[in-house]
Design an enzyme around this catalytic site. Structure first.
Site, PDB file in Angstrom:
ATOM      1  N   GLU A 218      -3.805   3.438   7.046  1.00  0.00           N
ATOM      2  CA  GLU A 218      -3.699   3.337   5.580  1.00  0.00           C
ATOM      3  C   GLU A 218      -4.333   4.571   4.930  1.00  0.00           C
ATOM      4  O   GLU A 218      -3.831   5.112   3.951  1.00  0.00           O
ATOM      5  CB  GLU A 218      -4.413   2.070   5.096  1.00  0.00           C
ATOM      6  CG  GLU A 218      -4.438   1.937   3.577  1.00  0.00           C
ATOM      7  CD  GLU A 218      -5.096   0.652   3.099  1.00  0.00           C
ATOM      8  OE1 GLU A 218      -4.934  -0.402   3.730  1.00  0.00           O
ATOM      9  OE2 GLU A 218      -5.792   0.715   2.063  1.00  0.00           O
TER      10      GLU A 218
ATOM     11  N   ARG B 169       0.815  -1.238   0.000  1.00  0.00           N
ATOM     12  CA  ARG B 169       0.000   0.000   0.000  1.00  0.00           C
ATOM     13  C   ARG B 169       0.844   1.281   0.000  1.00  0.00           C
ATOM     14  O   ARG B 169       0.462   2.299   0.574  1.00  0.00           O
ATOM     15  CB  ARG B 169      -0.958   0.047   1.199  1.00  0.00           C
ATOM     16  CG  ARG B 169      -1.912  -1.102   1.296  1.00  0.00           C
ATOM     17  CD  ARG B 169      -2.975  -1.099   0.203  1.00  0.00           C
ATOM     18  NE  ARG B 169      -3.711  -2.346   0.255  1.00  0.00           N
ATOM     19  CZ  ARG B 169      -3.360  -3.444  -0.426  1.00  0.00           C
ATOM     20  NH1 ARG B 169      -2.329  -3.447  -1.243  1.00  0.00           N
ATOM     21  NH2 ARG B 169      -4.071  -4.538  -0.325  1.00  0.00           N
TER      22      ARG B 169
ATOM     23  N   SER C 126     -10.399   0.434   4.128  1.00  0.00           N
ATOM     24  CA  SER C 126      -9.635  -0.023   5.295  1.00  0.00           C
ATOM     25  C   SER C 126      -8.926   1.162   5.934  1.00  0.00           C
ATOM     26  O   SER C 126      -8.157   1.854   5.269  1.00  0.00           O
ATOM     27  CB  SER C 126      -8.586  -1.056   4.881  1.00  0.00           C
ATOM     28  OG  SER C 126      -9.222  -2.209   4.415  1.00  0.00           O
TER      29      SER C 126
HETATM   30  C1  LIG Z   1     -15.529   0.391   0.188  1.00  0.00           C
HETATM   31  C2  LIG Z   1     -14.033   0.529  -0.062  1.00  0.00           C
HETATM   32  C3  LIG Z   1     -13.290  -0.604  -0.351  1.00  0.00           C
HETATM   33  C4  LIG Z   1     -11.907  -0.504  -0.585  1.00  0.00           C
HETATM   34  N1  LIG Z   1     -11.224  -1.636  -0.874  1.00  0.00           N
HETATM   35  C5  LIG Z   1      -9.887  -1.560  -1.122  1.00  0.00           C
HETATM   36  C6  LIG Z   1      -9.147  -2.733  -1.448  1.00  0.00           C
HETATM   37  O1  LIG Z   1      -9.673  -3.830  -1.552  1.00  0.00           O
HETATM   38  N2  LIG Z   1      -7.829  -2.594  -1.672  1.00  0.00           N
HETATM   39  C7  LIG Z   1      -7.194  -1.386  -1.609  1.00  0.00           C
HETATM   40  O2  LIG Z   1      -5.977  -1.323  -1.835  1.00  0.00           O
HETATM   41  N3  LIG Z   1      -7.887  -0.271  -1.298  1.00  0.00           N
HETATM   42  C8  LIG Z   1      -9.204  -0.318  -1.064  1.00  0.00           C
HETATM   43  N4  LIG Z   1      -9.898   0.815  -0.743  1.00  0.00           N
HETATM   44  C9  LIG Z   1      -9.183   2.099  -0.621  1.00  0.00           C
HETATM   45  C10 LIG Z   1      -9.143   2.914  -1.915  1.00  0.00           C
HETATM   46  O3  LIG Z   1     -10.214   2.572  -2.766  1.00  0.00           O
HETATM   47  C11 LIG Z   1      -7.822   2.713  -2.668  1.00  0.00           C
HETATM   48  O4  LIG Z   1      -6.734   3.135  -1.886  1.00  0.00           O
HETATM   49  C12 LIG Z   1      -7.816   3.481  -3.989  1.00  0.00           C
HETATM   50  O5  LIG Z   1      -6.662   3.134  -4.714  1.00  0.00           O
HETATM   51  C13 LIG Z   1      -7.820   4.986  -3.795  1.00  0.00           C
HETATM   52  O6  LIG Z   1      -8.060   5.592  -5.061  1.00  0.00           O
HETATM   53  P1  LIG Z   1      -8.667   7.063  -5.133  1.00  0.00           P
HETATM   54  O7  LIG Z   1      -8.639   7.494  -6.547  1.00  0.00           O
HETATM   55  O8  LIG Z   1      -9.986   7.126  -4.477  1.00  0.00           O
HETATM   56  O9  LIG Z   1      -7.589   7.828  -4.284  1.00  0.00           O
HETATM   57  P2  LIG Z   1      -7.779   9.110  -3.357  1.00  0.00           P
HETATM   58  O10 LIG Z   1      -8.446   8.735  -2.084  1.00  0.00           O
HETATM   59  O11 LIG Z   1      -8.377  10.191  -4.147  1.00  0.00           O
HETATM   60  O12 LIG Z   1      -6.249   9.413  -3.056  1.00  0.00           O
HETATM   61  C14 LIG Z   1      -5.489   8.506  -2.289  1.00  0.00           C
HETATM   62  C15 LIG Z   1      -4.064   9.066  -2.165  1.00  0.00           C
HETATM   63  O13 LIG Z   1      -3.485   9.123  -3.456  1.00  0.00           O
HETATM   64  C16 LIG Z   1      -3.134  10.457  -3.805  1.00  0.00           C
HETATM   65  N5  LIG Z   1      -3.447  10.584  -5.245  1.00  0.00           N
HETATM   66  C17 LIG Z   1      -4.621  10.366  -5.860  1.00  0.00           C
HETATM   67  N6  LIG Z   1      -4.479  10.512  -7.183  1.00  0.00           N
HETATM   68  C18 LIG Z   1      -3.189  10.842  -7.410  1.00  0.00           C
HETATM   69  C19 LIG Z   1      -2.414  11.115  -8.573  1.00  0.00           C
HETATM   70  N7  LIG Z   1      -2.964  11.090  -9.796  1.00  0.00           N
HETATM   71  N8  LIG Z   1      -1.102  11.393  -8.452  1.00  0.00           N
HETATM   72  C20 LIG Z   1      -0.519  11.422  -7.225  1.00  0.00           C
HETATM   73  N9  LIG Z   1      -1.197  11.185  -6.066  1.00  0.00           N
HETATM   74  C21 LIG Z   1      -2.513  10.887  -6.171  1.00  0.00           C
HETATM   75  C22 LIG Z   1      -3.976  11.347  -2.906  1.00  0.00           C
HETATM   76  O14 LIG Z   1      -3.356  12.597  -2.677  1.00  0.00           O
HETATM   77  C23 LIG Z   1      -4.035  10.500  -1.637  1.00  0.00           C
HETATM   78  O15 LIG Z   1      -2.841  10.636  -0.904  1.00  0.00           O
HETATM   79  C24 LIG Z   1     -11.281   0.755  -0.521  1.00  0.00           C
HETATM   80  C25 LIG Z   1     -12.031   1.894  -0.248  1.00  0.00           C
HETATM   81  C26 LIG Z   1     -13.397   1.800  -0.030  1.00  0.00           C
HETATM   82  C27 LIG Z   1     -14.185   3.039   0.237  1.00  0.00           C
END
Ligand SMILES: Cc1cc2nc3c(=O)[nH]c(=O)nc-3n(C[C@H](O)[C@H](O)[C@H](O)COP(=O)(O)OP(=O)(O)OC[C@H]3O[C@@H](n4cnc5c(N)ncnc54)[C@H](O)[C@@H]3O)c2cc1C
Length: 302
Positions: A291, A172, A221
């Protein structure tokens, strides 16, 4: 943004003092001083280039792993979701996706193209940019296992291509140079069978729905799993399922999820995260590591 004539040339949407509530899956959180939703890649380059160099800058995708503190973010947040798009098969075994493409779109597209290896991404409710940043993974798959190369944008608006070999992703996490942000990823797959991959996606989604509170606003998580253990198991063993602060509670379905029962503030969520972390430490001696990314009033990303 300083000069009005530059502002006029922007094609995206620039908002000031805008609540991040609608931009995070927790549906809670403070405001961003400025929020920019670029129209496309060129517009993003233009926007970034004209930002004052000392302006704090942060990118967000679907906000499914992020919480903006109530004090807000004293800088600019760029939203990639729906903006940095583009999804195509770029060679027999590779798919290129923009940072704002959702993981689900990438998984389904690859499956439909008869490629296998990205099915696990289907249920991760984030963008490609978020998955690259978090090295998102589940059910045995991790994003960076499949990355061939990426493109990043720096503060001068330049696009920099990097091979996956230049990164050392861990659980992660991946180190990214300061003030560099993902704009594209190239993913390597294997030849597969479309119907089989789509079936796999369906069964992974059903498994997820059975295990996680997918119908509530959550941030996924909250804590990373400690080595050889599960945060959810430790939290549950402390009797914390259902524990509530304000309108935020520990999910009854999955103890490592905090849900917003309606109207929870970032303060409620942070207080609950701290409480859970302290209880687990007091009762089990394990220090849980967060996380979820906290985007905060002191311009810091934790
Ligand atoms: C119901 C649910 C289930 C989930 N299940 C999982 C799972 O099974 N496995 C898992 O790993 N995660 C899971 N997650 C967590 C999350 O979905 C992941 O971490 C996902 O990759 C985050 O993507 P996001 O676009 O929403 O990121 P954001 O929340 O928008 O950003 C996350 C981080 O990345 C940075 N960021 C975003 N985009 C960029 C970019 N283009 N360049 C540089 N930095 C950037 C942000 O500044 C922040 O620090 C879950 C979340 C939820 C709500």
């Amino acid at each position: 943004v300083t000069e009005p004539c530059l502002l006029d040339s922007l094609k995206g949407k620039l908002l000031h003092h805008h609540s991040m509530e609608k931009f995070t899956s927790w549906r809670a959180g403070g405001a961003a001083n400025s929020l920019y939703i670029p129209k496309d890649y060129d517009d993003l380059k233009f926007f970034i280039k004209q930002l004052p160099p000392n302006e704090s800058l942060c990118f967000m995708g679907l906000g499914s792993n992020s919480l903006v503190l109530e004090g807000g973010f004293d800088g600019t947040i760029v939203i990639t979701q729906g903006a940095l798009m583009g999804l195509e098969k770029t060679s027999a075994l590779t798919v290129t996706a923009g940072a704002g493409v959702s993981c689900a779109q990438l998984a389904r597209f690859s499956a439909r193209e008869g490629l296998t290896g990205l099915e696990f991404l289907a249920g991760i409710p984030g963008t490609v940019g978020g998955a690259l940043t978090m090295n998102a993974g589940c059910y045995g798959g991790e994003t960076w296992d499949r990355v061939a190369s990426v493109e990043l944008i720096d503060r001068s608006g330049a696009i920099i291509a990097r091979s996956a070999k230049e990164f050392s992703p861990t659980y992660r996490h991946v180190d990214v140079p300061d003030n560099h942000f993902f704009v594209r990823g190239v993913f390597t797959c294997e030849l597969g069978d479309s119907a089989h991959s789509l079936k796999t996606i369906k069964s992974l989604l059903a498994k997820r729905n059975a295990q996680q509170p997918t119908n509530w606003p959550t941030g996924g998580s909250v804590f990373r799993n400690p080595p050889n253990d599960y945060s959810a198991r430790l939290i549950e063993s402390c009797g914390l399922k259902g524990y509530k602060i304000g309108n935020a509670s520990v999910s009854e379905k999955h103890a490592n999820f905090i849900i917003n029962e309606g109207g929870a503030t970032a303060g409620d969520i942070i207080a609950l995260i701290d409480h859970v972390s302290q209880c687990v430490y007091d009762k089990t001696g394990t220090r849980l590591e967060r996380e979820v990314r906290i985007i905060g009033e002191y311009n810091d990303l934790v």
